[in-house]
Design a protein around this motif. Structure first.
Motif, PDB file in Angstrom:
ATOM      1  N   GLN A   1       1.015  -1.349  -0.264  1.00  0.00           N
ATOM      2  CA  GLN A   1      -0.053  -0.373   0.224  1.00  0.00           C
ATOM      3  C   GLN A   1       1.054   0.918  -0.710  1.00  0.00           C
ATOM      4  O   GLN A   1       2.040   1.061   0.378  1.00  0.00           O
ATOM      5  CB  GLN A   1      -1.369   0.120   1.295  1.00  0.00           C
ATOM      6  CG  GLN A   1      -2.000  -1.326   1.333  1.00  0.00           C
ATOM      7  CD  GLN A   1      -2.990  -0.670   2.001  1.00  0.00           C
ATOM      8  OE1 GLN A   1      -2.437  -0.358   3.354  1.00  0.00           O
ATOM      9  NE2 GLN A   1      -4.120  -1.535   1.776  1.00  0.00           N
ATOM     10  N   SER A   2       0.513   2.337  -0.373  1.00  0.00           N
ATOM     11  CA  SER A   2       1.462   3.297  -0.297  1.00  0.00           C
ATOM     12  C   SER A   2       1.442   3.627   0.845  1.00  0.00           C
ATOM     13  O   SER A   2       0.300   3.355   1.490  1.00  0.00           O
ATOM     14  CB  SER A   2       0.108   4.678  -0.731  1.00  0.00           C
ATOM     15  OG  SER A   2       0.661   5.963  -0.947  1.00  0.00           O
TER      16      SER A   2
ATOM     17  N   SER B   1       8.142   5.078   1.964  1.00  0.00           N
ATOM     18  CA  SER B   1       7.078   6.034   1.654  1.00  0.00           C
ATOM     19  C   SER B   1       6.958   5.875   0.231  1.00  0.00           C
ATOM     20  O   SER B   1       6.906   6.398  -0.889  1.00  0.00           O
ATOM     21  CB  SER B   1       8.059   7.132   2.314  1.00  0.00           C
ATOM     22  OG  SER B   1       8.244   7.982   2.970  1.00  0.00           O
TER      23      SER B   1
ATOM     24  N   LYS C   1       4.602   5.323  -3.105  1.00  0.00           N
ATOM     25  CA  LYS C   1       3.883   5.774  -4.139  1.00  0.00           C
ATOM     26  C   LYS C   1       3.042   4.943  -5.064  1.00  0.00           C
ATOM     27  O   LYS C   1       3.926   4.812  -5.836  1.00  0.00           O
ATOM     28  CB  LYS C   1       4.256   7.294  -4.668  1.00  0.00           C
ATOM     29  CG  LYS C   1       4.603   7.691  -3.654  1.00  0.00           C
ATOM     30  CD  LYS C   1       5.440   9.620  -3.862  1.00  0.00           C
ATOM     31  CE  LYS C   1       5.865  10.618  -2.940  1.00  0.00           C
ATOM     32  NZ  LYS C   1       6.055  11.405  -3.292  1.00  0.00           N
ATOM     33  N   PRO C   2       1.870   4.823  -5.267  1.00  0.00           N
ATOM     34  CA  PRO C   2       1.664   4.355  -6.455  1.00  0.00           C
ATOM     35  C   PRO C   2       2.431   4.755  -8.079  1.00  0.00           C
ATOM     36  O   PRO C   2       2.153   3.687  -8.877  1.00  0.00           O
ATOM     37  CB  PRO C   2       0.136   5.330  -6.891  1.00  0.00           C
ATOM     38  CG  PRO C   2      -0.692   5.420  -4.579  1.00  0.00           C
ATOM     39  CD  PRO C   2       0.623   6.323  -4.819  1.00  0.00           C
TER      40      PRO C   2
ATOM     41  N   ASP D   1       5.076   4.310  -8.274  1.00  0.00           N
ATOM     42  CA  ASP D   1       6.342   3.850  -8.408  1.00  0.00           C
ATOM     43  C   ASP D   1       6.087   2.306  -9.081  1.00  0.00           C
ATOM     44  O   ASP D   1       6.967   1.316  -8.849  1.00  0.00           O
ATOM     45  CB  ASP D   1       6.818   3.628  -6.639  1.00  0.00           C
ATOM     46  CG  ASP D   1       7.419   4.667  -6.069  1.00  0.00           C
ATOM     47  OD1 ASP D   1       7.065   5.577  -4.661  1.00  0.00           O
ATOM     48  OD2 ASP D   1       8.357   5.739  -6.891  1.00  0.00           O
ATOM     49  N   THR D   2       5.094   2.313  -9.028  1.00  0.00           N
ATOM     50  CA  THR D   2       4.764   1.190  -9.528  1.00  0.00           C
ATOM     51  C   THR D   2       5.230   0.544 -11.235  1.00  0.00           C
ATOM     52  O   THR D   2       5.134   1.748 -11.686  1.00  0.00           O
ATOM     53  CB  THR D   2       2.825   1.161  -9.799  1.00  0.00           C
ATOM     54  OG1 THR D   2       2.002   1.143  -8.537  1.00  0.00           O
ATOM     55  CG2 THR D   2       2.619  -0.239 -10.316  1.00  0.00           C
TER      56      THR D   2
ATOM     57  N   VAL E   1       1.997  -0.771  -5.615  1.00  0.00           N
ATOM     58  CA  VAL E   1       1.856   0.166  -5.059  1.00  0.00           C
ATOM     59  C   VAL E   1       0.705   0.487  -5.353  1.00  0.00           C
ATOM     60  O   VAL E   1       0.093   1.391  -6.139  1.00  0.00           O
ATOM     61  CB  VAL E   1       2.660   0.938  -4.447  1.00  0.00           C
ATOM     62  CG1 VAL E   1       2.203   2.283  -3.274  1.00  0.00           C
ATOM     63  CG2 VAL E   1       4.194   0.753  -4.920  1.00  0.00           C
ATOM     64  N   SER E   2      -0.711   0.483  -4.238  1.00  0.00           N
ATOM     65  CA  SER E   2      -1.931   0.877  -4.461  1.00  0.00           C
ATOM     66  C   SER E   2      -2.095   1.731  -3.797  1.00  0.00           C
ATOM     67  O   SER E   2      -1.275   2.228  -2.387  1.00  0.00           O
ATOM     68  CB  SER E   2      -3.053  -0.194  -4.239  1.00  0.00           C
ATOM     69  OG  SER E   2      -3.087  -0.528  -2.518  1.00  0.00           O
ATOM     70  N   SER E   3      -2.838   2.684  -3.969  1.00  0.00           N
ATOM     71  CA  SER E   3      -2.992   3.986  -2.701  1.00  0.00           C
ATOM     72  C   SER E   3      -4.769   3.450  -2.096  1.00  0.00           C
ATOM     73  O   SER E   3      -4.922   2.884  -2.430  1.00  0.00           O
ATOM     74  CB  SER E   3      -3.719   4.981  -4.001  1.00  0.00           C
ATOM     75  OG  SER E   3      -4.534   5.037  -5.071  1.00  0.00           O
TER      76      SER E   3
END
Length: 120
Positions: free
Chosen positions: A12-13, A84, A86-87, A89-90, A118-120
């Motif tokens: 997750q984010s 840390s 972030k989406p 970064d997927t 990375v999910s929000s």
């Protein structure tokens, strides 16, 4: 040298992941090691690099302060600690090695990718 990346996954984010890059072959300590990432439809982009000298690290602006590249030459291993997240970064992350001192290009060897979501 042959490279094998691992450690990707879904987080997750705000979460963290550590990617690993196992190198086989001689004189790993002499290689510059880098990490790159790629998303569908986009060119592969530079993420981070570390020279054979422990102090020489370079980062893309988008990951500075959040990602740390390091290596253990005794184990022929490279790492990318990602905090840390972030989406954005997927991506599929790749490790690479170069015989020369390089930063964002000119790598000679590439590993297979490892997926990071990375999910929000």
């Amino acid at each position: 040298v042959q490279l094998q990346a691992s450690g990707g996954g879904a987080v997750q984010s705000g979460g963290s992941l550590r990617l690993s890059c196992a190198a086989s072959g001689r004189a790993f300590s002499s290689y510059t090691m880098g990490w790159f990432r790629q998303t569908p439809g986009k060119e592969r982009e530079f993420v981070a690099a570390i020279g054979h000298s422990i102090g020489s690290r370079s980062y893309a602006d988008s990951v500075k302060g959040r990602f740390t590249i390091f290596r253990d030459n005794a184990k022929n291993m490279g790492y990318l600690q990602m905090n840390s997240l972030k989406p954005e970064d997927t991506a599929v992350y790749y490790c690479a090695a170069a015989l020369r001192t390089v930063v964002a290009g000119g790598y000679d060897y590439w590993g297979q990718g490892t997926h990071v979501t990375v999910s929000s």
